[in-house]
Design a protein around this motif. Sequence first.
Motif, PDB file in Angstrom:
ATOM      1  N   ARG A 172       0.837  -1.202   0.000  1.00  0.00           N
ATOM      2  CA  ARG A 172       0.000   0.000   0.000  1.00  0.00           C
ATOM      3  C   ARG A 172       0.879   1.261   0.000  1.00  0.00           C
ATOM      4  NH1 ARG A 172      -2.472   4.115  -0.068  1.00  0.00           N
ATOM      5  NH2 ARG A 172      -4.672   4.453   0.356  1.00  0.00           N
ATOM      6  N   ARG A 173       1.932   1.243   0.803  1.00  0.00           N
ATOM      7  CA  ARG A 173       2.846   2.385   0.884  1.00  0.00           C
ATOM      8  C   ARG A 173       3.533   2.607  -0.466  1.00  0.00           C
ATOM      9  NH1 ARG A 173       3.988   7.179   2.106  1.00  0.00           N
ATOM     10  NH2 ARG A 173       6.123   7.697   2.687  1.00  0.00           N
ATOM     11  N   HIS A 174       3.954   1.529  -1.086  1.00  0.00           N
ATOM     12  CA  HIS A 174       4.634   1.592  -2.377  1.00  0.00           C
ATOM     13  C   HIS A 174       3.696   2.217  -3.422  1.00  0.00           C
ATOM     14  CE1 HIS A 174       7.325  -0.746  -5.482  1.00  0.00           C
ATOM     15  NE2 HIS A 174       7.175   0.504  -5.789  1.00  0.00           N
ATOM     16  N   ALA A 175       2.474   1.714  -3.476  1.00  0.00           N
ATOM     17  CA  ALA A 175       1.493   2.217  -4.448  1.00  0.00           C
ATOM     18  C   ALA A 175       1.197   3.697  -4.197  1.00  0.00           C
ATOM     19  CB  ALA A 175       0.215   1.385  -4.370  1.00  0.00           C
ATOM     20  N   GLU A 176       1.070   4.039  -2.936  1.00  0.00           N
ATOM     21  CA  GLU A 176       0.768   5.424  -2.548  1.00  0.00           C
ATOM     22  C   GLU A 176       1.892   6.374  -3.005  1.00  0.00           C
ATOM     23  OE1 GLU A 176       0.721   7.569   1.804  1.00  0.00           O
ATOM     24  OE2 GLU A 176       0.055   5.493   1.678  1.00  0.00           O
ATOM     25  N   LEU A 177       3.136   5.967  -2.796  1.00  0.00           N
ATOM     26  CA  LEU A 177       4.276   6.791  -3.223  1.00  0.00           C
ATOM     27  C   LEU A 177       4.300   6.930  -4.746  1.00  0.00           C
ATOM     28  CD1 LEU A 177       7.045   5.486  -0.779  1.00  0.00           C
ATOM     29  CD2 LEU A 177       6.271   7.861  -0.947  1.00  0.00           C
ATOM     30  N   LEU A 178       4.022   5.829  -5.457  1.00  0.00           N
ATOM     31  CA  LEU A 178       3.985   5.893  -6.917  1.00  0.00           C
ATOM     32  C   LEU A 178       2.903   6.876  -7.374  1.00  0.00           C
ATOM     33  CD1 LEU A 178       4.478   2.120  -7.829  1.00  0.00           C
ATOM     34  CD2 LEU A 178       5.911   3.994  -8.656  1.00  0.00           C
TER      35      LEU A 178
END
Length: 376
Positions: A270-276
């Motif tokens: 979720r964090r990865h997707a949010e940063l992207l």
Amino acid sequence: MGDMTLRLGTLEIATPVVLAPMAGITNAAYRRLCAEQGAGLYVCEMITSRGLVEGDQHTKDMLVFDELETVRSVQLYGTDPVYVGKATEILCAEYGVAHIDLNFGCPVPKVTRKGGGGALPWKRNLLGEILRHAVAAAEPYGIPVTMKTRKGIDADHLTYLDAGRIAEESGAAAIALHGRTVSQAYSGVADWDAIAELKASVTSIPVLGNGDIWEAADALRMVEQTGVDGVVVGRGCLGRPWLFRDLAAAFAGETVATLPTLGEVATMMRRHAELLCQHMGEERGCKEFRKHVSWYLKGFSAGGAMRRDLGLVKTLADLDELLADLDPDEAFPVSELGAPRGRQGSPRDKVVLPEGWLDDTDGIGCVIAEDTVSGG
């Protein structure tokens, strides 16, 4: 392990770990995600000198940094000393980079066909010229220039020991060696003995080792076996950004192996997707995230339908809904520890090279067409 601060010229890196640039992966969002886990150096995707000098828009779009990225590191690719020098100056003057790495290790046929990447060090004099131009351009800014290379083109055309000598003579701040030849691509086992041999022969600058670091323990073993001053981690961190936390702990003398539950992995996804999405907008960010799904879920029991749906995700709301259906208590699949990740491919019978490339080792004045397309 004693003091393992990695010193590249004036730059000091607290943990001797470098995230290898990977095309389509090590964008600003992923670098931020990894940096949140542990100290080290996180390198932007490969930029072509020509694309940068000619103001190619795609190249400019790739040179985006997270606001928390205090140490900007970029990998530059080029085959023409003058272009590489100009590109180095642009990176120092306009992009505020703190470190430039030159790519002499890429095994992709469209790169080696032009004499670039892992093919280039065969031309010893050209290699030296490129390094000298880059170092001279970076010098007024006090920016270290390093190089990354492979053992050679194939078992019969090894270049790494010459490359080490040339790196020292040309003023490079460090040399990193991937313990495979170009013809091996990402197949087989990395040759750590070659890394040890390079470390023994290069005495004035740090030597970094790359290849088959899947767990933090592998990094310590590489340092112990080869004496390298630091490690470069590529495919091992795919779907596992917390590997950098383990590496930081390991180099600090703590024994840690993070084994996140599926719930913790979902939080990381979720964090990865949010940063992207923050960096690219929601539509493109979600699209970019899809390629990481199978790496994150490797070895977990999530079914085919779930994986398929995650691989088609269009919004963060969709992602949240899907992640909520994963069993948060499922244990990390220990069978995946130490197993290769990312592309492996098979060895190549023949490396694609420019005609007559192997005839001599000079290369000065040979005309090599260079692509303007960044990102490998």
